[in-house]
Write a protein that holds these residues in place. Structure first.
Motif, short mmCIF file in Angstrom:
data_model
loop_
_atom_site.label_atom_id
_atom_site.label_comp_id
_atom_site.label_asym_id
_atom_site.label_seq_id
_atom_site.Cartn_x
_atom_site.Cartn_y
_atom_site.Cartn_z
N LYS A 1 -53.45 2.20 83.90
CA LYS A 1 -53.23 1.13 84.88
C LYS A 1 -52.91 -0.18 84.18
O LYS A 1 -52.17 -1.03 84.71
N TYR A 2 -53.41 -0.36 82.96
CA TYR A 2 -53.10 -1.57 82.20
C TYR A 2 -51.71 -1.50 81.57
O TYR A 2 -51.10 -2.53 81.29
N TYR A 3 -51.25 -0.28 81.33
CA TYR A 3 -49.92 -0.11 80.75
C TYR A 3 -48.85 -0.74 81.63
O TYR A 3 -47.90 -1.36 81.14
N PHE B 1 -49.14 -3.34 83.62
CA PHE B 1 -49.18 -4.80 83.48
C PHE B 1 -48.59 -5.24 82.14
O PHE B 1 -47.87 -6.23 82.06
N VAL B 2 -48.92 -4.48 81.08
CA VAL B 2 -48.38 -4.81 79.76
C VAL B 2 -46.87 -4.64 79.75
O VAL B 2 -46.13 -5.46 79.19
N PHE C 1 -53.39 -6.23 72.66
CA PHE C 1 -54.09 -5.79 73.86
C PHE C 1 -54.90 -4.53 73.56
O PHE C 1 -56.10 -4.45 73.89
N TYR D 1 -58.94 -4.35 73.51
CA TYR D 1 -59.55 -3.45 74.49
C TYR D 1 -60.47 -2.45 73.80
O TYR D 1 -61.60 -2.22 74.26
N TYR E 1 -55.92 -12.57 79.57
CA TYR E 1 -54.95 -12.02 78.62
C TYR E 1 -53.68 -11.57 79.33
O TYR E 1 -52.56 -11.81 78.85
N LEU E 2 -53.82 -10.95 80.47
CA LEU E 2 -52.67 -10.40 81.18
C LEU E 2 -51.90 -11.44 81.98
O LEU E 2 -50.69 -11.27 82.21
N PHE F 1 -51.21 3.82 74.12
CA PHE F 1 -52.16 3.86 75.22
C PHE F 1 -52.72 5.27 75.40
O PHE F 1 -53.93 5.46 75.61
N MET G 1 -59.98 -10.06 80.36
CA MET G 1 -58.85 -9.16 80.64
C MET G 1 -57.82 -9.86 81.52
O MET G 1 -56.60 -9.82 81.23
#
Length: 369
Positions: free
Chosen positions: A25-27, A29-30, A114, A118, A131-132, A17, A128
């Motif tokens: 911020k997506y990290y 959720f992942v 992801f 992205y 996927y999450l 990332f 998005m």
């Protein structure tokens, strides 16, 4: 050791990332999907609920311990499980000793996809969120099965085709021959079907050649599978899923084959129906299926307006997949496993393409203003 594997995986994804400048911020959720690895087996349900996981663990451990990567098939009777185990064994995981170890590898594949999607600007808007938050995707990315490997090659091959690199896309999809042969054949069939109608000029020589070539392939392929052969496969699947062979209703002929496949394709997306639910997991899947079916319908409705060629291909690809599996799959859990990969590919790519169409439309409107 699995705790160290989890820390290692979290660090690897964090570095990915950071280096590739994916918003942190997506990290978060992942990373929640890594937590799901430890909230599935022997927590939400026992390992025995998906017993095939143990086969992957045993064969992967055996391959790693022996370092005999050339003769990997000796450790597992199923060639597809053996090849998948070889890929797990070759992964850069610190140690593989349990179902959690391979589940963490699948989490890394989830995170890699992801980042890839992205960076390729395909995880935009609702794509998005899907996927999450897609429950079945989260579940099968957190267990020790080969489905994430299957999805990996499906997404990468579809992306290459999206970029109009057909030969490359077929080469990328080739490992599916050793992991999930049906998915490779479905991919090729969808390409042939789409190419045969792509130009919509049925009088052109190229279109006639494509249609003729497709018909020859279909006849050649169909000759390999008579109605008796199809019934034999369906009967075996019916028995494996707990049905009584004597209660099996065979396909009567090719007209019945087409009718059963067409009806089965819709049921494949929706099973289990609400009235067929027998446990909490099936209830979640049933509600999820209704939402996914609605999303597919909305995509189809918008596609009738934008008429994007690649979404047309994706519709064919998805329908062929559901048609084939709708014919032979009876078990609800098996259906969920087989369809979620097609749903992820179809919905993520379609939503991102439609998002771009909307942006272009808005830009044109602003220009006119």
């Amino acid at each position: 050791m699995d705790f160290l594997n989890a820390v290692y995986a979290a660090c690897v994804v964090f570095i990915g990332f950071y280096v590739l400048k994916v918003p942190m911020k997506y990290y978060v959720f992942v990373l929640l999907h890594l937590l799901l690895v430890f909230l599935t087996n022997d927590f939400l349900f026992p390992v025995s609920y998906m017993p095939d996981q143990l086969r992957y663990v045993e064969s992967t451990v055996a391959i790693r311990d022996s370092l005999d990567f050339m003769n990997y098939e000796q450790y597992e009777r199923s060639s597809k499980v053996a090849f998948s185990s070889l890929m797990f064994a070759l992964s850069p995981m610190l140690s593989i000793k349990s179902v959690y170890s391979i589940s963490i590898i699948n989490f890394l594949l989830y995170a890699f996809l992801f980042i890839f999607l992205y960076k390729k600007k395909l995880l935009v808007g609702n794509a998005m969120l899907f996927y999450l938050l897609f429950p079945s995707f989260a579940l099968y990315a957190a267990v020790s099965l080969r489905d994430m490997l299957i999805l990996l090659f499906m997404i990468l091959s579809i992306y290459a085709l999206y970029r109009k690199q057909m030969l490359l896309s077929i080469l990328i999809a080739a490992p599916l021959l050793y992991i999930k042969t049906q998915n490779f054949l479905i991919f090729i069939a969808a390409i042939l079907m789409y190419k045969s109608i792509e130009k919509r000029n049925l009088k052109s020589k190229k279109t006639l050649i494509r249609v003729s070539f497709l018909l020859i392939l279909l006849v050649a392929f169909g000759s390999m599978f008579s109605i008796d052969d199809i019934n034999s496969i369906r009967r075996s699947m019916y028995a494996e899923d707990g049905g009584n062979r004597e209660d099996y209703i065979p396909i009567a002929g090719y007209v019945d084959f087409l009718f059963t496949g067409f009806i089965g394709s819709f049921y494949m997306v929706l099973k289990p129906m609400i009235w067929e639910v027998r446990n909490p997991l099936q209830l979640v899947q049933s509600v999820e299926n209704i939402v996914v079916f609605y999303m597919i319908y909305k995509i189809y409705e918008e596609q009738k307006i934008v008429k994007d060629r690649f979404i047309t291909f994706l519709l064919i690809y998805f329908f062929v997949g559901m048609f084939i599996y709708g014919l032979v799959v009876y078990n609800f859990g098996t259906a969920a496993r087989y369809r979620f990969t097609f749903e992820v590919v179809f919905i993520v790519f379609s939503l991102s393409i439609l998002h771009k169409h909307r942006k272009s439309a808005k830009a044109v409107e602003r220009g006119k203003a």
